[in-house]
Scaffold this motif. Structure first.
Motif, PDB file in Angstrom:
ATOM      1  N   GLY A  98       0.807  -1.221   0.000  1.00  0.00           N
ATOM      2  CA  GLY A  98       0.000   0.000   0.000  1.00  0.00           C
ATOM      3  C   GLY A  98       0.835   1.264   0.000  1.00  0.00           C
ATOM      4  N   ALA A  99       1.911   1.276   0.792  1.00  0.00           N
ATOM      5  CA  ALA A  99       2.736   2.482   0.887  1.00  0.00           C
ATOM      6  C   ALA A  99       3.477   2.758  -0.411  1.00  0.00           C
ATOM      7  CB  ALA A  99       3.720   2.345   2.043  1.00  0.00           C
ATOM      8  N   SER A 100       4.007   1.715  -1.056  1.00  0.00           N
ATOM      9  CA  SER A 100       4.728   1.935  -2.308  1.00  0.00           C
ATOM     10  C   SER A 100       3.796   2.451  -3.402  1.00  0.00           C
ATOM     11  CB  SER A 100       5.404   0.637  -2.756  1.00  0.00           C
ATOM     12  OG  SER A 100       4.447  -0.401  -2.921  1.00  0.00           O
ATOM     13  N   LEU A 101       2.588   1.878  -3.484  1.00  0.00           N
ATOM     14  CA  LEU A 101       1.628   2.370  -4.467  1.00  0.00           C
ATOM     15  C   LEU A 101       1.161   3.781  -4.122  1.00  0.00           C
ATOM     16  CD1 LEU A 101      -0.556  -0.823  -5.081  1.00  0.00           C
ATOM     17  CD2 LEU A 101       1.109   0.203  -6.632  1.00  0.00           C
ATOM     18  N   GLY A 102       0.938   4.046  -2.845  1.00  0.00           N
ATOM     19  CA  GLY A 102       0.512   5.383  -2.428  1.00  0.00           C
ATOM     20  C   GLY A 102       1.555   6.431  -2.741  1.00  0.00           C
ATOM     21  N   THR A 122     -11.383   9.561  -8.223  1.00  0.00           N
ATOM     22  CA  THR A 122     -11.636   8.152  -7.946  1.00  0.00           C
ATOM     23  C   THR A 122     -10.949   7.704  -6.662  1.00  0.00           C
ATOM     24  OG1 THR A 122     -11.781   7.714 -10.318  1.00  0.00           O
ATOM     25  CG2 THR A 122     -11.460   5.823  -8.875  1.00  0.00           C
ATOM     26  N   VAL A 123      -9.704   8.153  -6.481  1.00  0.00           N
ATOM     27  CA  VAL A 123      -8.964   7.781  -5.273  1.00  0.00           C
ATOM     28  C   VAL A 123      -9.654   8.327  -4.031  1.00  0.00           C
ATOM     29  CG1 VAL A 123      -6.782   8.092  -4.043  1.00  0.00           C
ATOM     30  CG2 VAL A 123      -6.757   7.555  -6.472  1.00  0.00           C
ATOM     31  N   GLN A 124     -10.115   9.578  -4.091  1.00  0.00           N
ATOM     32  CA  GLN A 124     -10.785  10.177  -2.943  1.00  0.00           C
ATOM     33  C   GLN A 124     -12.102   9.470  -2.638  1.00  0.00           C
ATOM     34  OE1 GLN A 124      -9.379  12.254  -0.978  1.00  0.00           O
ATOM     35  NE2 GLN A 124      -7.617  12.715  -2.272  1.00  0.00           N
ATOM     36  N   MET A 125     -12.796   9.009  -3.659  1.00  0.00           N
ATOM     37  CA  MET A 125     -14.047   8.285  -3.440  1.00  0.00           C
ATOM     38  C   MET A 125     -13.781   6.961  -2.725  1.00  0.00           C
ATOM     39  SD  MET A 125     -16.821   6.979  -6.271  1.00  0.00           S
ATOM     40  CE  MET A 125     -15.600   5.890  -7.030  1.00  0.00           C
ATOM     41  N   ILE A 126     -12.743   6.232  -3.156  1.00  0.00           N
ATOM     42  CA  ILE A 126     -12.411   4.961  -2.519  1.00  0.00           C
ATOM     43  C   ILE A 126     -11.919   5.190  -1.089  1.00  0.00           C
ATOM     44  CG2 ILE A 126     -10.907   2.938  -2.665  1.00  0.00           C
ATOM     45  CD1 ILE A 126     -10.854   3.303  -5.688  1.00  0.00           C
ATOM     46  N   ARG A 127     -11.237   6.306  -0.851  1.00  0.00           N
ATOM     47  CA  ARG A 127     -10.714   6.600   0.485  1.00  0.00           C
ATOM     48  C   ARG A 127     -11.833   6.724   1.515  1.00  0.00           C
ATOM     49  NH1 ARG A 127      -9.210  11.263   3.514  1.00  0.00           N
ATOM     50  NH2 ARG A 127     -10.092  12.634   1.903  1.00  0.00           N
ATOM     51  N   MET A 128     -13.010   7.150   1.076  1.00  0.00           N
ATOM     52  CA  MET A 128     -14.111   7.353   2.015  1.00  0.00           C
ATOM     53  C   MET A 128     -14.818   6.058   2.408  1.00  0.00           C
ATOM     54  SD  MET A 128     -13.930  10.434   2.683  1.00  0.00           S
ATOM     55  CE  MET A 128     -13.141  11.909   2.032  1.00  0.00           C
ATOM     56  N   VAL A 129     -14.473   4.950   1.761  1.00  0.00           N
ATOM     57  CA  VAL A 129     -15.106   3.669   2.100  1.00  0.00           C
ATOM     58  C   VAL A 129     -14.435   3.102   3.341  1.00  0.00           C
ATOM     59  CG1 VAL A 129     -15.649   1.342   1.303  1.00  0.00           C
ATOM     60  CG2 VAL A 129     -15.624   3.258  -0.325  1.00  0.00           C
ATOM     61  N   PRO A 130     -15.162   2.869   4.445  1.00  0.00           N
ATOM     62  CA  PRO A 130     -14.539   2.372   5.678  1.00  0.00           C
ATOM     63  C   PRO A 130     -14.034   0.941   5.541  1.00  0.00           C
ATOM     64  CG  PRO A 130     -16.787   3.177   6.074  1.00  0.00           C
ATOM     65  CD  PRO A 130     -16.596   3.125   4.609  1.00  0.00           C
ATOM     66  N   HIS A 131     -13.057   0.610   6.392  1.00  0.00           N
ATOM     67  CA  HIS A 131     -12.500  -0.739   6.410  1.00  0.00           C
ATOM     68  C   HIS A 131     -13.578  -1.778   6.697  1.00  0.00           C
ATOM     69  CE1 HIS A 131      -8.502   0.485   5.760  1.00  0.00           C
ATOM     70  NE2 HIS A 131      -7.905  -0.489   6.416  1.00  0.00           N
ATOM     71  N   LEU A 132     -14.394  -1.504   7.690  1.00  0.00           N
ATOM     72  CA  LEU A 132     -15.409  -2.485   8.092  1.00  0.00           C
ATOM     73  C   LEU A 132     -16.430  -2.730   6.997  1.00  0.00           C
ATOM     74  CD1 LEU A 132     -16.032  -1.460  11.816  1.00  0.00           C
ATOM     75  CD2 LEU A 132     -14.818  -3.471  10.972  1.00  0.00           C
ATOM     76  N   ALA A 133     -16.648  -1.741   6.134  1.00  0.00           N
ATOM     77  CA  ALA A 133     -17.623  -1.905   5.061  1.00  0.00           C
ATOM     78  C   ALA A 133     -17.068  -2.747   3.922  1.00  0.00           C
ATOM     79  CB  ALA A 133     -18.058  -0.536   4.531  1.00  0.00           C
ATOM     80  N   GLY A 156      -5.561   0.514   3.612  1.00  0.00           N
ATOM     81  CA  GLY A 156      -5.401   1.539   4.638  1.00  0.00           C
ATOM     82  C   GLY A 156      -4.083   2.274   4.546  1.00  0.00           C
ATOM     83  N   ALA A 157      -3.006   1.548   4.176  1.00  0.00           N
ATOM     84  CA  ALA A 157      -1.689   2.173   4.109  1.00  0.00           C
ATOM     85  C   ALA A 157      -1.519   3.065   2.895  1.00  0.00           C
ATOM     86  CB  ALA A 157      -0.608   1.090   4.108  1.00  0.00           C
ATOM     87  N   PHE A 158      -2.330   2.868   1.872  1.00  0.00           N
ATOM     88  CA  PHE A 158      -2.180   3.598   0.616  1.00  0.00           C
ATOM     89  C   PHE A 158      -2.457   5.099   0.781  1.00  0.00           C
ATOM     90  CE2 PHE A 158      -4.153   5.445  -3.138  1.00  0.00           C
ATOM     91  CZ  PHE A 158      -3.269   5.124  -4.144  1.00  0.00           C
ATOM     92  N   PHE A 159      -3.567   5.446   1.416  1.00  0.00           N
ATOM     93  CA  PHE A 159      -4.065   6.823   1.342  1.00  0.00           C
ATOM     94  C   PHE A 159      -3.244   7.850   2.124  1.00  0.00           C
ATOM     95  CE2 PHE A 159      -7.720   4.074   0.442  1.00  0.00           C
ATOM     96  CZ  PHE A 159      -8.040   4.550  -0.815  1.00  0.00           C
ATOM     97  N   PRO A 160      -2.746   7.554   3.339  1.00  0.00           N
ATOM     98  CA  PRO A 160      -1.925   8.574   4.008  1.00  0.00           C
ATOM     99  C   PRO A 160      -0.686   8.974   3.215  1.00  0.00           C
ATOM    100  CG  PRO A 160      -2.642   6.910   5.577  1.00  0.00           C
ATOM    101  CD  PRO A 160      -3.010   6.402   4.223  1.00  0.00           C
ATOM    102  N   LEU A 161      -0.008   7.999   2.609  1.00  0.00           N
ATOM    103  CA  LEU A 161       1.178   8.345   1.816  1.00  0.00           C
ATOM    104  C   LEU A 161       0.800   9.034   0.522  1.00  0.00           C
ATOM    105  CD1 LEU A 161       3.987   5.650   2.040  1.00  0.00           C
ATOM    106  CD2 LEU A 161       4.246   8.113   1.891  1.00  0.00           C
TER     107      LEU A 161
END
Length: 281
Positions: A98-102, A122-133, A156-161
């Protein structure tokens, strides 16, 4: 009659002054560690006293001594080591992916406006989907094996980076780009000599956040469906009301989170030593 003048003990050039400076740094480091340990020690001591007096429930809040005894038993049987190894490998694998792709996508979006317009919504839309969902879907798509767990952690690791790399690049002073053009920098040299170093504080911040989110994603992945790992150990203990083992798992996740964060902060002090920023009073 001439008199020899010995170097003052506080001067940096003298051996005594150098030792004094080292001792001062060691004392400051010990003082920081002691101050940071004060609150946890007080909480644990109060927790133990209240538990021994029966003021708090031993089932819901086992004393620190019982938790430590449970950890020792798990370590002696080898159960703790086996499950911990599996969890660490999952967390590191998901973080690396996730971090390398982010980082790669964040640099691309930060450098090129057309890429930003094409990918960022598209990335921002996917970021809003919770882990539990999304966890049940990952299990449905990829099964309960390692693939679904690693991908959930990677999400989870993708979006912060991604966000911090993008913001770091867009935060570079535009006048510095004019200087590199005057100096005749190629695009590659501009990226390596200007953009990456200037965005490095944000990138390292993204690494710290991504590591923390990776541990959170690991908990979700192992609690949703797993046959091994610290999360599975906690879930199994919860079913049989073995609360001390649940607390052992919580403390392990917290400890590894602190250690990984401390490692990144160490890299920050080494790689960002050129910064003259405010350190608090």
């Amino acid at each position: 009659m001439s008199q020899s003048v010995s170097p003052a003990p506080g001067l940096p050039g003298s051996r005594k002054g150098l030792l004094t400076e080292q001792q001062l740094r060691s004392r400051q480091r010990l003082a920081r560690i002691g101050l940071g340990s004060l609150v946890p020690i007080l909480v644990l001591a109060l927790w133990q006293v209240l538990g021994d007096l029966g003021i708090i429930s031993s089932l819901l809040f086992p004393t620190p001594l019982r938790i430590a005894q449970a950890a020792v038993r798990l370590a002696q049987t080898g159960e703790l080591g086996d499950n911990l190894k599996i969890s660490v490998l999952r967390a590191l694998g998901g973080f690396a992916l996730g971090a390398s792709l982010g980082l790669a996508f964040g640099i691309l979006v930060g450098l090129f406006r057309q890429t930003e317009r094409a990918l960022d919504p598209t990335v921002q839309m996917i970021r809003m989907v919770p882990h539990l969902a999304i966890a049940p879907l990952f299990i449905l798509w990829f099964g309960i094996g390692e693939t679904s767990k690693v991908l959930l952690i990677a999400k989870g690791a993708f979006f912060p980076l991604y966000i911090n790399a993008y913001m770091g690049i867009r935060g570079v002073d535009n006048r510095l780009f004019d200087v590199t053009r005057v100096l005749g920098f190629s695009r590659w040299k501009q990226i390596m000599r200007l953009i990456i170093p200037a965005a490095l504080p944000n990138i390292l911040l993204g690494v710290r956040i991504s590591l923390g989110v990776s541990w959170l994603g690991l908990v979700v992945a192992e609690l949703m469906g797993s046959t091994a790992g610290i999360g599975y150990l906690m879930s199994d203990a919860r079913q049989f009301s073995k609360t001390p083992i649940v607390f052992v798992g919580i403390l392990i996740f917290a400890s590894f989170g602190i250690l990984s964060d401390a490692l990144v902060r160490l890299l920050e002090r080494k790689w960002l030593s050129w910064r003259d920023s405010y350190q608090g009073r």
